[in-house]
Design a protein around this motif. Structure first.
Motif, mmCIF file in Angstrom:
data_model
loop_
_atom_site.group_PDB
_atom_site.id
_atom_site.type_symbol
_atom_site.label_atom_id
_atom_site.label_comp_id
_atom_site.label_asym_id
_atom_site.label_seq_id
_atom_site.Cartn_x
_atom_site.Cartn_y
_atom_site.Cartn_z
ATOM 1 N N ALA A 96 0.850 -1.186 0.000
ATOM 2 C CA ALA A 96 0.000 0.000 0.000
ATOM 3 C C ALA A 96 0.887 1.239 0.000
ATOM 4 O O ALA A 96 2.047 1.205 0.433
ATOM 5 N N ILE A 97 0.334 2.352 -0.513
ATOM 6 C CA ILE A 97 0.959 3.671 -0.424
ATOM 7 C C ILE A 97 0.203 4.444 0.646
ATOM 8 O O ILE A 97 -1.031 4.456 0.671
ATOM 9 N N GLU A 98 0.951 5.107 1.527
ATOM 10 C CA GLU A 98 0.329 5.757 2.678
ATOM 11 C C GLU A 98 0.962 7.123 2.900
ATOM 12 O O GLU A 98 2.188 7.260 2.921
ATOM 13 N N GLY A 99 0.150 8.159 3.023
ATOM 14 C CA GLY A 99 0.636 9.500 3.311
ATOM 15 C C GLY A 99 -0.155 10.116 4.432
ATOM 16 O O GLY A 99 -1.309 9.745 4.677
ATOM 17 N N GLY A 100 0.449 11.108 5.123
ATOM 18 C CA GLY A 100 -0.293 11.704 6.226
ATOM 19 C C GLY A 100 0.440 12.829 6.902
ATOM 20 O O GLY A 100 1.509 13.289 6.466
ATOM 21 N N TYR A 101 -0.158 13.288 7.984
ATOM 22 C CA TYR A 101 0.380 14.348 8.837
ATOM 23 C C TYR A 101 0.714 13.746 10.196
ATOM 24 O O TYR A 101 -0.007 12.877 10.694
ATOM 25 N N PHE A 102 1.802 14.215 10.810
ATOM 26 C CA PHE A 102 2.164 13.723 12.142
ATOM 27 C C PHE A 102 2.679 14.868 13.001
ATOM 28 O O PHE A 102 3.187 15.881 12.502
ATOM 29 N N ASN A 103 2.543 14.706 14.307
ATOM 30 C CA ASN A 103 3.085 15.624 15.298
ATOM 31 C C ASN A 103 3.797 14.783 16.343
ATOM 32 O O ASN A 103 3.176 13.923 16.978
ATOM 33 N N LEU A 104 5.094 15.004 16.494
ATOM 34 C CA LEU A 104 5.904 14.186 17.390
ATOM 35 C C LEU A 104 6.093 14.805 18.771
ATOM 36 O O LEU A 104 6.939 14.341 19.549
ATOM 37 N N GLY A 105 5.317 15.840 19.081
ATOM 38 C CA GLY A 105 5.414 16.439 20.399
ATOM 39 C C GLY A 105 6.687 17.245 20.573
ATOM 40 O O GLY A 105 7.345 17.662 19.612
ATOM 41 N N GLU A 106 7.055 17.485 21.846
ATOM 42 C CA GLU A 106 8.221 18.300 22.177
ATOM 43 C C GLU A 106 9.145 17.566 23.145
ATOM 44 O O GLU A 106 8.695 16.729 23.934
ATOM 45 N N SER A 107 10.421 17.906 23.073
ATOM 46 C CA SER A 107 11.389 17.481 24.087
ATOM 47 C C SER A 107 11.993 18.744 24.686
ATOM 48 O O SER A 107 11.994 19.808 24.056
ATOM 49 N N SER A 108 12.488 18.645 25.903
ATOM 50 C CA SER A 108 13.026 19.828 26.583
ATOM 51 C C SER A 108 14.240 19.451 27.413
ATOM 52 O O SER A 108 14.473 18.273 27.720
ATOM 53 N N PHE A 109 15.033 20.488 27.772
ATOM 54 C CA PHE A 109 16.213 20.256 28.618
ATOM 55 C C PHE A 109 16.462 21.500 29.457
ATOM 56 O O PHE A 109 15.995 22.609 29.147
ATOM 57 N N SER A 110 17.206 21.301 30.521
ATOM 58 C CA SER A 110 17.690 22.397 31.367
ATOM 59 C C SER A 110 19.150 22.128 31.677
ATOM 60 O O SER A 110 19.501 21.034 32.156
ATOM 61 N N ALA A 111 20.007 23.119 31.376
ATOM 62 C CA ALA A 111 21.434 23.024 31.661
ATOM 63 C C ALA A 111 21.764 24.054 32.736
ATOM 64 O O ALA A 111 21.694 25.273 32.477
#
Length: 385
Positions: A96-111
Protein backbone atom coordinates in the motif's frame (compact mmCIF):
# COMPACT_ATOMS: atom_id res chain seq x y z
CA UNK A 1 -3.67 22.03 27.51
CA UNK A 2 -1.51 21.02 24.51
CA UNK A 3 -1.94 17.32 25.29
CA UNK A 4 -5.67 17.71 25.95
CA UNK A 5 -6.14 19.15 22.45
CA UNK A 6 -4.28 16.19 20.93
CA UNK A 7 -6.30 13.65 22.89
CA UNK A 8 -9.53 15.41 21.92
CA UNK A 9 -8.64 15.39 18.21
CA UNK A 10 -7.74 11.71 18.24
CA UNK A 11 -10.86 10.89 20.24
CA UNK A 12 -13.10 12.53 17.65
CA UNK A 13 -11.41 10.69 14.78
CA UNK A 14 -11.60 7.37 16.64
CA UNK A 15 -15.31 7.82 17.40
CA UNK A 16 -16.01 8.65 13.76
CA UNK A 17 -14.25 5.49 12.63
CA UNK A 18 -16.10 3.32 15.14
CA UNK A 19 -19.53 4.74 14.27
CA UNK A 20 -18.86 4.35 10.54
CA UNK A 21 -17.84 0.76 11.08
CA UNK A 22 -20.83 0.03 13.31
CA UNK A 23 -23.13 1.17 10.52
CA UNK A 24 -21.41 -0.65 7.68
CA UNK A 25 -19.28 -3.47 9.11
CA UNK A 26 -19.61 -6.96 7.65
CA UNK A 27 -17.73 -9.92 9.02
CA UNK A 28 -14.21 -10.37 7.71
CA UNK A 29 -13.62 -12.45 4.58
CA UNK A 30 -17.25 -13.11 3.68
CA UNK A 31 -17.11 -13.48 -0.12
CA UNK A 32 -14.91 -13.01 -3.18
CA UNK A 33 -16.42 -9.61 -4.03
CA UNK A 34 -15.47 -8.27 -0.58
CA UNK A 35 -11.98 -9.75 -0.83
CA UNK A 36 -11.34 -8.14 -4.21
CA UNK A 37 -12.50 -4.80 -2.83
CA UNK A 38 -10.11 -5.06 0.13
CA UNK A 39 -7.11 -5.49 -2.20
CA UNK A 40 -7.61 -2.05 -3.78
CA UNK A 41 -9.53 -0.07 -1.14
CA UNK A 42 -8.73 3.43 0.10
CA UNK A 43 -8.40 3.70 3.88
CA UNK A 44 -8.02 6.31 6.60
CA UNK A 45 -6.45 6.03 10.00
CA UNK A 46 -5.54 7.81 13.21
CA UNK A 47 -2.85 6.91 15.70
CA UNK A 48 -1.83 8.04 19.17
CA UNK A 49 1.24 7.17 21.19
CA UNK A 50 4.47 8.23 22.81
CA UNK A 51 7.33 9.99 21.07
CA UNK A 52 10.93 9.83 22.24
CA UNK A 53 13.59 12.29 21.08
CA UNK A 54 17.37 11.82 21.25
CA UNK A 55 18.78 15.09 22.66
CA UNK A 56 22.45 15.79 21.91
CA UNK A 57 23.45 16.40 25.52
CA UNK A 58 27.20 16.33 24.89
CA UNK A 59 27.05 19.06 22.23
CA UNK A 60 24.99 21.39 24.44
CA UNK A 61 27.24 20.89 27.48
CA UNK A 62 30.33 21.46 25.33
CA UNK A 63 28.83 24.71 23.98
CA UNK A 64 28.24 26.00 27.53
CA UNK A 65 31.73 25.02 28.67
CA UNK A 66 33.23 26.79 25.64
CA UNK A 67 31.34 29.93 26.64
CA UNK A 68 32.69 30.17 30.18
CA UNK A 69 30.77 27.65 32.30
CA UNK A 70 32.92 25.82 34.82
CA UNK A 71 30.49 22.94 35.33
CA UNK A 72 27.10 21.96 33.96
CA UNK A 73 24.28 19.90 35.51
CA UNK A 74 22.04 18.68 32.68
CA UNK A 75 18.43 17.41 32.91
CA UNK A 76 16.19 16.47 30.01
CA UNK A 77 12.69 15.28 29.16
CA UNK A 78 12.77 13.34 25.88
CA UNK A 79 9.20 11.96 25.92
CA UNK A 80 5.88 13.47 24.90
CA UNK A 81 2.52 12.61 23.35
CA UNK A 82 2.60 12.11 19.57
CA UNK A 83 -0.14 11.48 17.04
CA UNK A 84 -0.71 10.99 13.33
CA UNK A 85 -3.48 11.06 10.73
CA UNK A 86 -3.07 9.19 7.47
CA UNK A 87 -4.70 8.21 4.17
CA UNK A 88 -3.71 5.09 2.25
CA UNK A 89 -4.42 3.14 -0.93
CA UNK A 90 -4.03 -0.64 -1.21
CA UNK A 91 -2.03 -1.49 -4.33
CA UNK A 92 -2.64 -5.21 -3.87
CA UNK A 93 -2.95 -7.72 -1.04
CA UNK A 94 0.59 -7.08 0.21
CA UNK A 95 1.51 -3.44 -0.58
CA UNK A 96 0.00 0.00 0.00
CA UNK A 97 0.96 3.67 -0.42
CA UNK A 98 0.33 5.76 2.68
CA UNK A 99 0.64 9.50 3.31
CA UNK A 100 -0.29 11.70 6.23
CA UNK A 101 0.38 14.35 8.84
CA UNK A 102 2.16 13.72 12.14
CA UNK A 103 3.08 15.62 15.30
CA UNK A 104 5.90 14.19 17.39
CA UNK A 105 5.41 16.44 20.40
CA UNK A 106 8.22 18.30 22.18
CA UNK A 107 11.39 17.48 24.09
CA UNK A 108 13.03 19.83 26.58
CA UNK A 109 16.21 20.26 28.62
CA UNK A 110 17.69 22.40 31.37
CA UNK A 111 21.43 23.02 31.66
CA UNK A 112 22.40 24.47 35.06
CA UNK A 113 25.87 25.89 34.64
CA UNK A 114 28.29 27.57 36.98
CA UNK A 115 27.52 30.35 36.37
CA UNK A 116 24.18 30.66 34.51
CA UNK A 117 21.43 28.47 33.15
CA UNK A 118 20.06 27.56 29.72
CA UNK A 119 16.62 26.06 29.06
CA UNK A 120 15.37 24.80 25.72
CA UNK A 121 12.61 22.88 24.02
CA UNK A 122 12.07 21.68 20.45
CA UNK A 123 8.99 20.27 18.70
CA UNK A 124 8.52 18.41 15.43
CA UNK A 125 5.61 18.17 12.98
CA UNK A 126 5.41 17.29 9.30
CA UNK A 127 4.01 15.22 6.48
CA UNK A 128 5.14 11.83 5.18
CA UNK A 129 4.78 9.44 2.24
CA UNK A 130 5.49 5.72 2.85
CA UNK A 131 5.45 2.38 1.08
CA UNK A 132 3.79 -0.15 3.40
CA UNK A 133 4.37 -3.90 3.11
CA UNK A 134 2.19 -6.56 4.72
CA UNK A 135 2.67 -10.31 5.32
CA UNK A 136 -0.25 -12.27 6.83
CA UNK A 137 0.74 -15.05 9.22
CA UNK A 138 -2.84 -15.83 10.34
CA UNK A 139 -6.23 -14.83 8.93
CA UNK A 140 -6.37 -11.87 11.32
CA UNK A 141 -2.75 -11.03 12.15
CA UNK A 142 -0.30 -9.39 9.73
CA UNK A 143 3.31 -8.21 10.06
CA UNK A 144 3.93 -4.67 8.74
CA UNK A 145 7.04 -2.85 7.53
CA UNK A 146 7.13 0.68 6.13
CA UNK A 147 9.80 2.90 4.61
CA UNK A 148 9.47 6.40 3.25
CA UNK A 149 10.31 10.10 3.42
CA UNK A 150 9.04 12.92 5.62
CA UNK A 151 9.21 16.70 5.39
CA UNK A 152 9.41 17.98 8.95
CA UNK A 153 9.52 21.38 10.58
CA UNK A 154 11.52 21.64 13.82
CA UNK A 155 10.83 24.64 16.06
CA UNK A 156 13.09 25.35 19.02
CA UNK A 157 13.01 27.94 21.81
CA UNK A 158 15.78 28.79 24.28
CA UNK A 159 15.77 31.01 27.40
CA UNK A 160 17.96 31.66 30.40
CA UNK A 161 20.97 33.86 31.19
CA UNK A 162 23.34 31.80 29.00
CA UNK A 163 21.61 32.54 25.67
CA UNK A 164 24.92 33.63 24.16
CA UNK A 165 25.77 29.91 24.01
CA UNK A 166 23.30 29.60 21.10
CA UNK A 167 23.20 31.75 17.98
CA UNK A 168 19.38 32.15 17.81
CA UNK A 169 16.90 31.87 20.71
CA UNK A 170 14.01 30.81 18.41
CA UNK A 171 15.44 28.78 15.53
CA UNK A 172 13.40 26.67 13.13
CA UNK A 173 14.34 24.36 10.29
CA UNK A 174 12.52 22.38 7.58
CA UNK A 175 14.16 19.31 6.10
CA UNK A 176 13.37 16.23 4.02
CA UNK A 177 14.59 13.06 5.74
CA UNK A 178 13.95 9.33 5.79
CA UNK A 179 11.82 7.22 8.08
CA UNK A 180 11.09 3.53 8.61
CA UNK A 181 9.07 1.36 10.92
CA UNK A 182 7.78 -2.06 11.94
CA UNK A 183 4.41 -3.15 13.31
CA UNK A 184 1.57 -5.61 13.71
CA UNK A 185 -2.02 -5.30 12.48
CA UNK A 186 -5.09 -7.16 13.75
CA UNK A 187 -8.24 -7.30 11.61
CA UNK A 188 -11.36 -6.72 13.72
CA UNK A 189 -13.58 -6.88 10.62
CA UNK A 190 -12.87 -6.67 6.89
CA UNK A 191 -13.19 -2.88 7.16
CA UNK A 192 -11.66 -2.13 10.57
CA UNK A 193 -8.22 -3.00 11.95
CA UNK A 194 -6.08 -1.99 14.92
CA UNK A 195 -2.39 -1.39 14.27
CA UNK A 196 0.63 -1.08 16.58
CA UNK A 197 3.82 0.48 15.15
CA UNK A 198 7.30 1.63 16.07
CA UNK A 199 8.59 4.30 13.64
CA UNK A 200 11.91 6.14 13.56
CA UNK A 201 12.12 9.61 12.01
CA UNK A 202 15.50 11.08 11.11
CA UNK A 203 15.30 14.81 11.98
CA UNK A 204 17.20 18.09 12.05
CA UNK A 205 16.54 19.91 15.34
CA UNK A 206 16.94 23.55 14.24
CA UNK A 207 20.41 24.10 15.80
CA UNK A 208 22.53 22.11 13.34
CA UNK A 209 22.00 18.77 15.08
CA UNK A 210 20.78 15.59 13.41
CA UNK A 211 19.05 12.97 15.48
CA UNK A 212 16.15 10.55 15.70
CA UNK A 213 12.61 10.75 17.03
CA UNK A 214 10.82 7.45 17.64
CA UNK A 215 7.01 7.20 17.75
CA UNK A 216 5.35 4.22 19.49
CA UNK A 217 1.70 4.34 18.40
CA UNK A 218 -1.61 2.48 18.37
CA UNK A 219 -3.86 3.26 15.37
CA UNK A 220 -7.32 2.47 14.08
CA UNK A 221 -7.50 1.84 10.32
CA UNK A 222 -10.78 1.95 8.40
CA UNK A 223 -11.18 0.81 4.76
CA UNK A 224 -13.75 2.85 2.85
CA UNK A 225 -16.36 1.79 0.31
CA UNK A 226 -17.04 -1.76 1.47
CA UNK A 227 -19.59 -3.43 -0.85
CA UNK A 228 -22.59 -5.25 0.52
CA UNK A 229 -21.92 -9.00 0.76
CA UNK A 230 -23.40 -11.20 -1.90
CA UNK A 231 -26.25 -13.32 -0.58
CA UNK A 232 -26.32 -16.97 -1.50
CA UNK A 233 -28.12 -19.98 -0.07
CA UNK A 234 -26.00 -21.97 2.34
CA UNK A 235 -27.52 -25.24 1.21
CA UNK A 236 -29.97 -26.13 -1.53
CA UNK A 237 -31.47 -29.62 -1.46
CA UNK A 238 -31.35 -31.34 -4.85
CA UNK A 239 -34.64 -31.42 -6.70
CA UNK A 240 -36.13 -34.93 -6.98
CA UNK A 241 -35.98 -36.51 -10.40
CA UNK A 242 -39.45 -36.72 -12.01
CA UNK A 243 -40.87 -40.26 -12.07
CA UNK A 244 -41.17 -41.75 -15.58
CA UNK A 245 -44.66 -41.85 -17.03
CA UNK A 246 -46.26 -45.30 -16.64
CA UNK A 247 -46.60 -47.38 -19.78
CA UNK A 248 -50.17 -47.82 -21.11
CA UNK A 249 -51.92 -50.72 -19.41
CA UNK A 250 -53.38 -53.30 -21.82
CA UNK A 251 -55.36 -56.17 -20.25
CA UNK A 252 -55.12 -59.29 -22.37
CA UNK A 253 -56.34 -61.76 -19.79
CA UNK A 254 -57.48 -61.87 -16.24
CA UNK A 255 -55.47 -63.74 -13.58
CA UNK A 256 -55.64 -63.90 -9.79
CA UNK A 257 -53.94 -60.87 -8.18
CA UNK A 258 -50.57 -61.67 -6.56
CA UNK A 259 -49.08 -59.62 -3.73
CA UNK A 260 -46.28 -57.36 -5.03
CA UNK A 261 -43.12 -57.37 -2.94
CA UNK A 262 -42.16 -53.95 -1.51
CA UNK A 263 -38.93 -52.53 -2.97
CA UNK A 264 -35.94 -52.81 -0.68
CA UNK A 265 -34.28 -49.60 0.60
CA UNK A 266 -31.38 -48.49 -1.60
CA UNK A 267 -28.06 -47.94 0.26
CA UNK A 268 -26.66 -44.45 -0.40
CA UNK A 269 -23.79 -42.21 0.72
CA UNK A 270 -24.27 -38.47 0.29
CA UNK A 271 -21.86 -35.58 0.93
CA UNK A 272 -23.19 -32.09 1.64
CA UNK A 273 -20.64 -29.26 1.39
CA UNK A 274 -21.02 -26.10 3.50
CA UNK A 275 -18.72 -23.08 3.21
CA UNK A 276 -17.23 -22.09 6.57
CA UNK A 277 -18.63 -18.55 6.18
CA UNK A 278 -22.16 -20.01 5.88
CA UNK A 279 -21.91 -21.75 9.27
CA UNK A 280 -19.49 -19.68 11.36
CA UNK A 281 -18.38 -16.13 11.98
CA UNK A 282 -14.78 -15.43 11.01
CA UNK A 283 -12.21 -17.46 12.97
CA UNK A 284 -14.98 -18.83 15.26
CA UNK A 285 -16.23 -22.34 15.95
CA UNK A 286 -19.74 -21.53 17.22
CA UNK A 287 -22.49 -22.19 14.67
CA UNK A 288 -24.26 -18.89 13.96
CA UNK A 289 -28.08 -18.67 13.50
CA UNK A 290 -27.82 -18.71 9.68
CA UNK A 291 -25.66 -21.81 9.90
CA UNK A 292 -28.13 -23.58 12.19
CA UNK A 293 -30.89 -22.85 9.68
CA UNK A 294 -28.78 -24.35 6.87
CA UNK A 295 -28.12 -27.53 8.89
CA UNK A 296 -31.81 -27.80 9.76
CA UNK A 297 -32.64 -27.53 6.06
CA UNK A 298 -30.25 -30.39 5.36
CA UNK A 299 -31.92 -32.54 8.03
CA UNK A 300 -35.32 -31.83 6.47
CA UNK A 301 -34.05 -33.13 3.12
CA UNK A 302 -33.00 -36.39 4.82
CA UNK A 303 -36.42 -37.22 6.30
CA UNK A 304 -37.04 -39.96 3.69
CA UNK A 305 -33.69 -41.56 4.47
CA UNK A 306 -32.80 -44.17 7.10
CA UNK A 307 -29.63 -42.55 8.38
CA UNK A 308 -27.07 -44.95 9.81
CA UNK A 309 -23.91 -42.81 10.16
CA UNK A 310 -23.10 -39.10 9.78
CA UNK A 311 -19.50 -37.81 9.59
CA UNK A 312 -18.68 -34.10 9.90
CA UNK A 313 -15.28 -33.14 8.46
CA UNK A 314 -13.74 -29.68 8.93
CA UNK A 315 -11.28 -28.07 6.49
CA UNK A 316 -9.33 -24.77 6.54
CA UNK A 317 -7.16 -22.71 4.22
CA UNK A 318 -3.37 -22.47 4.57
CA UNK A 319 -3.13 -19.15 6.44
CA UNK A 320 -1.77 -19.78 9.93
CA UNK A 321 0.17 -22.65 11.44
CA UNK A 322 -0.64 -26.31 10.77
CA UNK A 323 -1.41 -26.84 14.47
CA UNK A 324 -3.84 -23.93 14.65
CA UNK A 325 -5.66 -24.90 11.46
CA UNK A 326 -5.97 -28.54 12.55
CA UNK A 327 -7.45 -27.52 15.90
CA UNK A 328 -9.87 -25.05 14.24
CA UNK A 329 -11.10 -27.70 11.77
CA UNK A 330 -11.79 -30.14 14.64
CA UNK A 331 -13.62 -27.52 16.72
CA UNK A 332 -15.87 -26.66 13.78
CA UNK A 333 -16.63 -30.30 13.05
CA UNK A 334 -17.51 -30.84 16.73
CA UNK A 335 -19.77 -27.74 16.68
CA UNK A 336 -21.72 -29.12 13.71
CA UNK A 337 -22.05 -32.48 15.49
CA UNK A 338 -23.39 -30.78 18.61
CA UNK A 339 -26.09 -29.03 16.59
CA UNK A 340 -27.12 -32.24 14.81
CA UNK A 341 -27.46 -34.01 18.17
CA UNK A 342 -29.56 -31.12 19.49
CA UNK A 343 -31.97 -31.75 16.59
CA UNK A 344 -32.50 -35.39 17.49
CA UNK A 345 -29.70 -37.24 15.67
CA UNK A 346 -28.28 -39.96 17.92
CA UNK A 347 -24.88 -39.08 19.37
CA UNK A 348 -23.63 -42.61 18.63
CA UNK A 349 -24.32 -42.11 14.93
CA UNK A 350 -22.33 -38.86 14.43
CA UNK A 351 -18.56 -38.87 14.06
CA UNK A 352 -16.15 -35.96 13.58
CA UNK A 353 -12.88 -35.46 11.76
CA UNK A 354 -10.54 -32.50 11.20
CA UNK A 355 -8.38 -32.27 8.10
CA UNK A 356 -6.94 -28.79 8.69
CA UNK A 357 -5.39 -27.49 5.47
CA UNK A 358 -4.33 -30.90 4.12
CA UNK A 359 -7.14 -31.50 1.61
CA UNK A 360 -7.27 -28.24 -0.35
CA UNK A 361 -9.63 -28.21 -3.35
CA UNK A 362 -8.47 -24.82 -4.67
CA UNK A 363 -5.38 -22.61 -4.86
CA UNK A 364 -4.51 -21.16 -1.44
CA UNK A 365 -2.52 -18.32 -3.04
CA UNK A 366 -5.75 -16.48 -3.97
CA UNK A 367 -8.54 -15.20 -1.74
CA UNK A 368 -11.13 -17.05 -3.85
CA UNK A 369 -9.26 -20.33 -3.49
CA UNK A 370 -8.88 -19.91 0.27
CA UNK A 371 -12.62 -19.24 0.59
CA UNK A 372 -13.37 -22.53 -1.19
CA UNK A 373 -10.97 -24.44 1.07
CA UNK A 374 -12.65 -23.20 4.27
CA UNK A 375 -15.53 -25.66 4.48
CA UNK A 376 -17.33 -28.32 6.49
CA UNK A 377 -18.51 -31.50 4.76
CA UNK A 378 -21.31 -33.63 6.23
CA UNK A 379 -21.25 -37.20 4.87
CA UNK A 380 -24.44 -39.17 5.39
CA UNK A 381 -24.54 -42.96 5.03
CA UNK A 382 -27.88 -44.77 5.02
CA UNK A 383 -30.63 -45.99 2.73
CA UNK A 384 -33.33 -44.17 0.78
CA UNK A 385 -36.91 -45.41 1.03
Amino acid sequence: MKQNKKVGLLGLVTCALLFSTQANAQMFDQDSQTKEWSKSAWYIGAGLGQSRTSIDEQRLVRSLMDNGANSVMFTKDERDLGYKLFLGKQLNENFAIEGGYFNLGESSFSALGNPGTLHGRVGFQGVNLDLLGRVNFTERFAFLANIGMHYTEAKAHFNGDRLYAVSDPNPSERKLNGKYGLGLEYQLTEALAVRGQIERHRVNDGVQNRGDVDLYSISLVYKMGQPAPQTRPAYVAPEPMPAPAPAPLVITETRPVQEVAKPRPVPVSEKINFSAEALFDFDKSIVKPEGKAALDQMLDSLKNMNTEVMVTVGHTDSIGSDEYNQALSIRRAEAVKAHLISRGVGADRVYTEGQGERQAIADNSTSEGRAKNRRVIVEVVGSRR
